[in-house]
Every structure is written in C-alpha cells, then in structure tokens.
Design an enzyme around this catalytic site. Structure first.
Site, mmCIF file in Angstrom:
data_model
loop_
_atom_site.group_PDB
_atom_site.id
_atom_site.type_symbol
_atom_site.label_atom_id
_atom_site.label_comp_id
_atom_site.label_asym_id
_atom_site.label_seq_id
_atom_site.Cartn_x
_atom_site.Cartn_y
_atom_site.Cartn_z
ATOM 1 N N ARG A 135 0.857 -1.183 0.000
ATOM 2 C CA ARG A 135 0.000 0.000 0.000
ATOM 3 C C ARG A 135 0.895 1.235 0.000
ATOM 4 N NH1 ARG A 135 -1.281 2.567 4.543
ATOM 5 N NH2 ARG A 135 -1.360 0.722 5.863
ATOM 6 N N TYR A 173 4.255 5.351 11.282
ATOM 7 C CA TYR A 173 4.552 3.959 11.619
ATOM 8 C C TYR A 173 5.417 3.218 10.597
ATOM 9 C CZ TYR A 173 0.360 3.308 8.663
ATOM 10 O OH TYR A 173 -0.565 3.346 7.644
ATOM 11 N N HIS A 214 -3.650 4.189 4.672
ATOM 12 C CA HIS A 214 -4.734 3.213 4.792
ATOM 13 C C HIS A 214 -6.037 3.832 4.291
ATOM 14 C CE1 HIS A 214 -7.247 0.036 6.370
ATOM 15 N NE2 HIS A 214 -7.940 0.929 7.059
#
Length: 380
Positions: free
Chosen positions: A272, A285, A276
């Site tokens: 990805r 993160y 998200h």
C-alpha cells in the site's frame, strides 16, 4: 526443548521481474507457458486498466482533500493484483470486494461515480450487482465479505453451475480482502465452510504489509499462504506487483473452482503506497526506506517496460495516459456537480423486492415532509 525447525521457504510465482523482463523457470513453468500465449490485446487491456485506475484513485484522493468526499481508501500500488485477477474472470463469476478494490470494480463495469457516491455518502450501499458484472458492493466490515462470498459460492454449487463442463454455465466466486482481515474470525470461518462444502470460491488475499499501522509480521508469525493449507485449501503465493502472475494464477484457480475441485487461495504480496485511508498518517509507523523500496517495484512501470520490450507503439501508451486524464476530468466535473440525494433514497435498496414495512416508513416520511414543507430532502 528446542524450537521446531523453520518450514520450507515460500515459493513466489513471478513472470515479470521489476524491470519488465519475462521470467520462466522451474518455479513458474505452468503459469509462464500460459502467459506466453496471452494475446496482445489482453496485455494492452491489462495495462490500460491499471493506468486508468491509478489516475482515478489520485483524483478521488484529491477530491477528498478538497472536501468533496468524506473519506477515501487509496489503491495506489495494488493495481496489478486487482486488474490481473479481475481480467481472469468470466462474466458469470461473482465478485465480493472489500473497500479498496477500485480496479476490480472499474474492470467489471462499475461506473467511477458509483464508487465516488459511496465515499461521498450519497449512496446507501453502492450499485446493483446484477447490472455491474456480478460485482457486489463494497464491504467495510473487515473480513465479513469472505463469509458472504463463501455462502454465495455454496449456492452456486446447489444451483448446478459448477462442474458441468460448459464454459458458458460454470461459475465461481472470488473474494478480495487484505492481510489484516486474516486476523478476523469471519475469514477462518469462511475457510471452514468453503473447504467442507467444496464451494467454488477463490480467496484472493492482497497482502499489502500493513493493517493500518500493524505490520503483517506482527499479525502472523507464519506466512499467510500457509494458513489455508491447514483447512485443506490449496494455495499459491505470487508477486502481487506482477500483473501476469495475478492473471495466470487466477485463471488456474478459477478454473479449478468452476470445475468442482473446491476452493483455492492466492496470496498476492504487494504494498500500500498511500495511506490506509485519507484519515491515516502512514509516516507515523513506517519508514521512508521501506516505502522507496516498494515504489521501485511499481506494477505499472513494470508493465510498461514489458510492453516497450515487445515493441508497443509509444503513441498507444500516450493515448492511454490521455484517456486516463479524460476519466479524471470527468470524475472531477461530475463530483462537483453532485447534489444532496432525496431523503427517500434511503428506502430504495433495503430489500431486493418491495417490503410492506419499508413502504409504511416511506409513506410516513412523505406525510411528514408534506406537513412541514420539507419535500426534496432539505429536512434538518
């Protein structure tokens, strides 16, 4: 007691390497043989759908930032897995997506604005699956679509559209979900029912490495491709940024399912590239080096390099870029022209057929609007 020895390394099916070179060896021979015979028009169609989807995806993300959409789930980086698998299906096959399968939806005939309507909040569900290539509406409840798809596939077997040998009749179901969904009980339950009933369902996992901020290494200490084997479902691991790997492995899995040989599982390892959703900040993160490494494996660049090596005319590639921009411009124009839907729209697709309770509620709303002069959906 010593720890058990690690199992054998997972074999990854890859046909196009990151530079677009055709790969054929002992690991992929059966799939590469199929890939060598793919007609040029199919190769060009695969590339076209990836390019158009990415342009649509970027446009929708920008519209969200401009306040036109309430949310957006980007698909950048996952185009090859989605387009390749979708092209391998037959018209009578059924598709159960999650909420990021924009390429699958567009490939199967869903209008871009029907996807926009979902994320703008104008649509109570999405679209009519019967009118959109048997593509069911997006599912935002993580993993639940695996059960929906398995149940539908069980019905296909009962309806006698499996194992007849007639390519115009035999059908299967494919369900898309991410690595995070594999931690949901619904997915494991789907595996149980699919295996025990020999349901003609293809489980297509897009492992994009992150379930929001949780890496797949934390979610599962073992490769996800091994998960379904414990349920008795054959599985294969592919390079999810290789459109030909996605296409050929899905062809084989779907053929097995339609022939009555039971469910199949494909893990497409991809990444990805974006967040998200538009509410997420991936810089909190994951590191820049990891992102850069996957950007270098871009599925569209890989496909373009392969096409150029085959001698595809540059004007054709330019025409695809122009078409993609036309689609983006059309989506921008139609999105900004959208109006608030009438309040009565909430009753339109609650059930497939007319229902007396829904009719009663619709009548009450009409009477309320008439009494308060709020017809047209402007009630506060």
């Amino acid at each position: 007691m010593p720890s058990p020895a690690a199992g054998p390394a997972t074999t990854t099916i890859r046909i196009l390497d990151p530079d677009g070179r055709f790969v054929e060896d002992d690991t992929n021979a059966e799939y590469a043989a199929v890939a060598r015979n793919i007609p040029d028009d199919v190769l060009l169609g695969l590339h076209r759908d990836m390019v158009v989807t990415r342009r649509f995806d970027h446009t929708a993300a920008n519209l969200q930032r401009q306040g036109q959409l309430g949310l957006w789930a980007p698909s950048h980086g996952q185009e090859a897995a989605q387009v390749g698998s979708a092209h391998a299906l037959r018209p009578q096959d059924h598709v159960f997506p999650s909420y990021r399968e924009h390429a699958v939806a567009l490939t199967r005939g869903v209008d871009p604005m029907e996807i926009i309507g979902v994320f703008r909040g104008n649509a109570h569900g999405g679209w009519d699956p019967d009118a959109r290539g048997n593509t069911h509406i997006y599912t935002l409840v993580i993993g639940s679509q695996a059960l929906h798809a398995t149940g539908y596939a069980m019905g296909q077997r009962l309806d006698g559209v499996v194992g007849t040998g007639d390519p115009g009749v035999d059908a299967c179901t494919i369900v898309y979900y991410g690595d995070g969904a594999t931690s949901q009980g619904d997915v494991s339950e789907a595996y149980v029912f699919a295996a025990s009933t020999s349901a003609p369902v293809v489980f297509f996992l897009q492992n994009n490495h992150w379930a929001i901020s949780v890496p797949v290494s934390v979610q599962s200490p073992t490769p996800l491709v091994d998960r379904t084997r414990g349920f008795g479902i054959p599985s294969v691991h592919i390079d999810g940024n290789d459109v030909l790997a996605a296409y050929t492995t899905t062809l084989a899995a779907a053929d097995d399912a339609r022939a009555g040989r039971g469910p199949r599982f494909i893990e497409a390892e991809t990444y990805r590239i974006g967040a998200h959703t538009s509410s997420d900040d991936p810089t909190r993160y994951r590191g820049d080096d990891e992102l850069a490494a996957w950007v270098a494996r871009d599925p569209i660049v890989r496909s373009e390099r392969h096409l150029r090596a085959r001698g595809v005319d540059e004007s054709w590639l330019a025409a695809i870029e122009e078409e993609a921009e036309d689609v983006a411009a059309d989506v921008r124009r139609r999105t900004t022209a959208l109006q608030v839907p009438p309040m009565e729209a909430m009753f339109d697709h609650v059930y497939r057929e007319a229902h007396p309770r829904v009719a009663e509620q619709r009548a009450w709303l009409r009477a309320y609007e008439a009494a308060h002069d709020t017809a047209g959906g402007d009630a506060a």
